[in-house]
Scaffold this motif. Structure first.
Motif, PDB file in Angstrom:
ATOM      1  N   UNK A  30       0.659  -1.332  -0.381  1.00 50.63           N
ATOM      2  CA  UNK A  30      -0.139   0.264   0.148  1.00 50.63           C
ATOM      3  C   UNK A  30       0.641   1.199  -0.045  1.00 50.63           C
ATOM      4  N   UNK A  31       2.202   0.866   0.913  1.00 48.02           N
ATOM      5  CA  UNK A  31       3.260   2.613   0.790  1.00 48.02           C
ATOM      6  C   UNK A  31       3.675   2.526  -0.535  1.00 48.02           C
ATOM      7  N   UNK A  34       1.499   4.467  -2.938  1.00 47.47           N
ATOM      8  CA  UNK A  34       1.132   5.718  -1.459  1.00 47.47           C
ATOM      9  C   UNK A  34       2.840   6.766  -2.306  1.00 47.47           C
ATOM     10  N   UNK A  38       3.607   9.453  -5.751  1.00 41.75           N
ATOM     11  CA  UNK A  38       4.157  10.999  -5.158  1.00 41.75           C
ATOM     12  C   UNK A  38       5.443  11.100  -6.072  1.00 41.75           C
ATOM     13  N   UNK A  54       2.487  18.206  -1.903  1.00 40.40           N
ATOM     14  CA  UNK A  54       1.304  17.894  -1.063  1.00 40.40           C
ATOM     15  C   UNK A  54       0.760  19.441  -0.382  1.00 40.40           C
ATOM     16  N   UNK A  56      -1.377  19.180   2.270  1.00 40.09           N
ATOM     17  CA  UNK A  56      -1.319  19.642   4.297  1.00 40.09           C
ATOM     18  C   UNK A  56      -0.349  19.618   4.891  1.00 40.09           C
ATOM     19  N   UNK A 191       1.897   6.854  14.619  1.00 38.19           N
ATOM     20  CA  UNK A 191       0.664   6.491  13.389  1.00 38.19           C
ATOM     21  C   UNK A 191      -0.001   5.668  13.129  1.00 38.19           C
ATOM     22  N   UNK A 194      -3.204   1.295   8.958  1.00 36.28           N
ATOM     23  CA  UNK A 194      -4.535   0.065   8.990  1.00 36.28           C
ATOM     24  C   UNK A 194      -3.708  -1.513   7.950  1.00 36.28           C
TER      25      UNK A 194
ATOM     26  N   UNK B  81      -5.186   4.421   4.350  1.00 33.83           N
ATOM     27  CA  UNK B  81      -3.565   3.751   4.911  1.00 33.83           C
ATOM     28  C   UNK B  81      -4.251   3.704   6.377  1.00 33.83           C
ATOM     29  N   UNK B 119       1.528  12.395   8.807  1.00 34.31           N
ATOM     30  CA  UNK B 119      -0.008  11.462   8.377  1.00 34.31           C
ATOM     31  C   UNK B 119      -0.133  12.565   6.694  1.00 34.31           C
ATOM     32  N   UNK B 120       0.435  13.328   6.480  1.00 29.11           N
ATOM     33  CA  UNK B 120      -0.356  13.979   5.411  1.00 29.11           C
ATOM     34  C   UNK B 120       0.930  13.560   4.463  1.00 29.11           C
ATOM     35  N   UNK B 121       2.191  12.834   4.451  1.00 27.31           N
ATOM     36  CA  UNK B 121       2.923  12.249   3.292  1.00 27.31           C
ATOM     37  C   UNK B 121       1.885  11.134   3.279  1.00 27.31           C
ATOM     38  N   UNK B 122       2.171  10.458   4.006  1.00 25.84           N
ATOM     39  CA  UNK B 122       1.059   9.208   4.013  1.00 25.84           C
ATOM     40  C   UNK B 122       0.062   9.125   2.744  1.00 25.84           C
ATOM     41  N   UNK B 123      -0.812  10.137   3.793  1.00 22.29           N
ATOM     42  CA  UNK B 123      -2.276  10.239   3.257  1.00 22.29           C
ATOM     43  C   UNK B 123      -2.888  11.200   3.251  1.00 22.29           C
ATOM     44  N   UNK B 124      -3.029  12.130   2.502  1.00 25.33           N
ATOM     45  CA  UNK B 124      -3.251  13.493   2.238  1.00 25.33           C
ATOM     46  C   UNK B 124      -4.710  13.457   1.404  1.00 25.33           C
TER      47      UNK B 124
END
Lengths: 195, 451
Positions: A30-31, A34, A38, A54, A56, A191, A194, B81, B119-124
């Motif tokens: 999953x990662x 991601x 990116x 990103x 955020x 963190x 899941x 995730x 957290x925002x790097x992993x999922x934003x």
């Protein structure tokens, strides 16, 4: 259109990362997906610009320091192994892990390593000490223009005074650890991934 | 040598001739005539149901294959995730100050920023809106392949057959229909343009537009379900919808007549635009006029003020989003002060992902992808009309409409600007975060000076 990410990650690589970081197989795939999304340049590595895309993260006052933590000294690219190694710091500490030994030495997500990660956010020049200047700079990042230099200076002075035990006007890693003795680091720097 | 080939030659010609004639007749009977009349044989729905059964079989096959080979089957997580903390940054920091004693800067404050950042790097919430939605199971298209195809030979064979059907049969058919549809639109609107202005012209223009859009719908094998048609937009209003692809226009315009808004293009698009405007008034802006917001607003208001003109169709997001969320609506269309008719469009990604990633693919590439997918399946909901309430400004009104559309379509309602697809986020958001944290620090030092 669509991601073909997991087909580029070999089983041996996944096993190695699993041993090194403690993430499960599905979390790693999953990662990786991601990581791949990116990686706009599609060259198997992330640059600082990829992170800054990103929103955020871009609005996080310490965004640049966090991005920096992913890149080893002097390098501009981070590959998937490096990415996972850094993320591993944020894996929650599970009770049953205290009995398992994944790798010789400290697992990446131990309390000490989490504290080291945070210490390095303050330690701008990577000399293993937080000087007054460094503390001021990080404080300035966090508050922007809303607090005056004098006020910020006195906050920094007070913080160093309380933490510094050997009188060198800097905070070493041990002093840093001592100050945060009572803080639940494991919970704050974890963190919830899941499965 | 020549005499050898001669009999075969004429045989081939004859076969080709027959197949063309038969093909063309079938095309006419099953596709074009129903499009003109606005009826449907239900062939597309039958096709869709068979595809669903096929995908289910394929999924079972994959799971069985993965178990046999003892491999892990890649499963995308629709829930994400990670599980994020629901509290805001401010709340988290206040929590820390609870411990009585002198509130002041604490070295552990950094943990909060740090964790949120990672957290925002992993999922934003934002970057994932600009890539196509991930599917739960494979739909036999290479483009959504996560290494499924090597699990079973039968599956690979099926995929191969799928490729043949899609590229060998469906694609040429669809391209023919598309050209027919567009050609008819240009020719017929020019003809209608010759009529004097009046009810007859409007009637013909509506009929012509509807017919051509319906042919285009069939050119994409789009299977659309319209809900709540009693709320369809009326003259003198603006229709707003969430934007996923240029096909949105075709989907809405094949069920009702709208006035389009857009920039003047050159080439084929320009030809189509000029033809359309002959039949009924659309709003086309020159490139230079687009920047002038007052001019834009004036032309839009003038158009809605005229009751005889069709409702305007606008996509306030300003860019294509991947249909999992609705992003910030630009307030321009909400300042005009007329009735707004919101419409929610939700695509079913199993049959073909309609999202256009305009920063990655050009228009022709995109259309090729669309026409070689299985089908485009979507649902359209017409929401009840909304107007600006007393004391509500344009931004609040826009957000209210956006929330209604997101709710109806089952999409996430985001405050982020769709412009982030290409541009950087504004500095002012970071400054807000800094201000929040300063208040926590400074507020505490005020308490201290009082004690």
């Amino acid at each position: 259109m669509g991601s073909r990410a997991s087909s580029l990650l070999r089983e041996e690589d996944i096993e190695e990362i699993k041993k090194e970081t403690g993430f499960s197989h599905s979390q790693i795939t999953r990662l990786y997906s991601r990581f791949h999304s990116l990686d706009k340049g599609e060259n198997g590595a992330l640059s600082r610009e990829d992170f800054q895309r990103i929103p955020e993260l871009a609005i996080n006052p310490l965004g640049d320091r966090i991005i920096n933590a992913f890149f080893p000294e002097g390098e501009d690219q981070v590959n998937f192994r490096g990415f996972m190694r850094t993320l591993a710091h944020f894996r929650p500490v599970e009770d049953n892990e205290k009995n398992k030994v994944l790798t010789p030495g400290e697992p990446l997500n131990s309390r000490i390593n989490k504290l080291l990660f945070a210490f390095r956010l303050y330690d701008l020049d990577r000399d293993d000490k937080i000087s007054r200047e460094e503390l001021l700079q990080v404080l300035r990042m966090m508050v922007g223009v809303n607090i005056s230099d004098e006020q910020l200076g006195s906050i920094a002075d007070r913080t160093i005074q309380e933490a510094d035990t050997n009188g060198d006007m800097c905070i070493s890693f041990n002093e840093f650890t001592k100050v945060l003795e009572k803080v639940d680091v494991e919970q704050k720097m974890s963190i919830r991934f899941l499965h | 040598m020549e005499s050898y080939l001669f009999p075969f030659d004429s045989l081939i010609c004859m076969l080709l001739g027959i197949s063309f004639t038969v093909g063309f007749t079938l095309l006419l009977v099953f596709i074009i005539v129903p499009a003109i009349l606005g009826v449907s044989f239900g062939i597309r729905r039958l096709y869709m149901n068979s595809l669903i059964k096929l995908f289910e079989w394929a999924t079972l096959r994959m799971e069985r294959g993965a178990r046999e080979k003892n491999q892990h089957l890649y499963k995308p997580y629709s829930n994400g995730i990670i599980a994020k903390e629901p509290a805001s940054l401010e709340q988290e920091i206040q929590e820390m100050r609870r411990g009585g004693a002198e509130p002041e800067f604490d070295m552990s404050d950094i943990f909060n920023f740090c964790r949120r950042g990672v957290e925002s790097i992993v999922d934003d919430e934002v970057t994932k809106r600009f890539t196509p939605e991930e599917l739960e199971s494979w739909n036999l298209l290479t483009r959504s392949n996560y290494n499924f195809q090597h699990i079973s030979t039968r599956l690979t064979a099926l995929w191969g057959v799928g490729v043949l059907i899609r590229y060998g049969f469906l694609l040429p058919l669809r391209v023919t229909l598309a050209f027919t549809g567009v050609g008819l639109l240009v020719v017929q609107s020019s003809i209608v343009g010759l009529f004097p202005n009046g009810r007859m012209k409007n009637y013909l223009s509506d009929k012509v537009h509807l017919m051509c859009y319906r042919i285009c719908v069939r050119a994409l094998t789009a299977i659309i379900t319209y809900h709540d048609s009693e709320n369809k937009p009326k003259n003198g209003g603006i229709c707003v919808a969430n934007h996923t692809s240029p096909i949105d226009v075709i989907i809405l315009a094949s069920d009702g007549c709208y006035a389009m808004v857009g920039q003047v293009h050159g080439g084929l698009m320009g030809v189509i635009q000029r033809a359309m405007v002959k039949a009924c008034p659309h709003i086309w802006f020159e490139r230079s006029e687009v920047k002038d917001r007052h001019l834009v607003a004036k032309r839009l208001s003038d158009h809605v003020a005229d009751e005889s003109k069709l409702p305007i169709l606008i996509f306030p997001e300003g860019t294509c989003i991947n249909n999992t969320s609705v992003m910030m609506f630009k307030k321009g269309s909400f300042e005009i002060g007329c009735t707004v008719y919101p419409v929610a469009i939700k695509y079913d990604p199993r049959f073909g992902d309609a999202f256009w990633n305009s920063s990655k693919f050009g228009m022709v590439n995109y259309l090729l992808h669309m026409m070689s997918s299985w089908a485009i399946v979507c649902s359209v909901w017409y929401l009840p009309p909304m107007s600006r309430m007393e004391g509500e400004d344009a931004v609040q009104f826009a957000n209210r409409v956006k929330a209604a559309i997101a709710r109806k379509g089952g999409l996430a309602d985001l405050l982020w600007d769709g412009g982030l697809k290409r541009g950087k986020v504004k500095e002012v958001f970071k400054e807000e975060q800094q201000k929040l944290y300063s208040k926590v620090l400074v507020g505490s030092s005020e308490d201290r000076s009082r004690s």
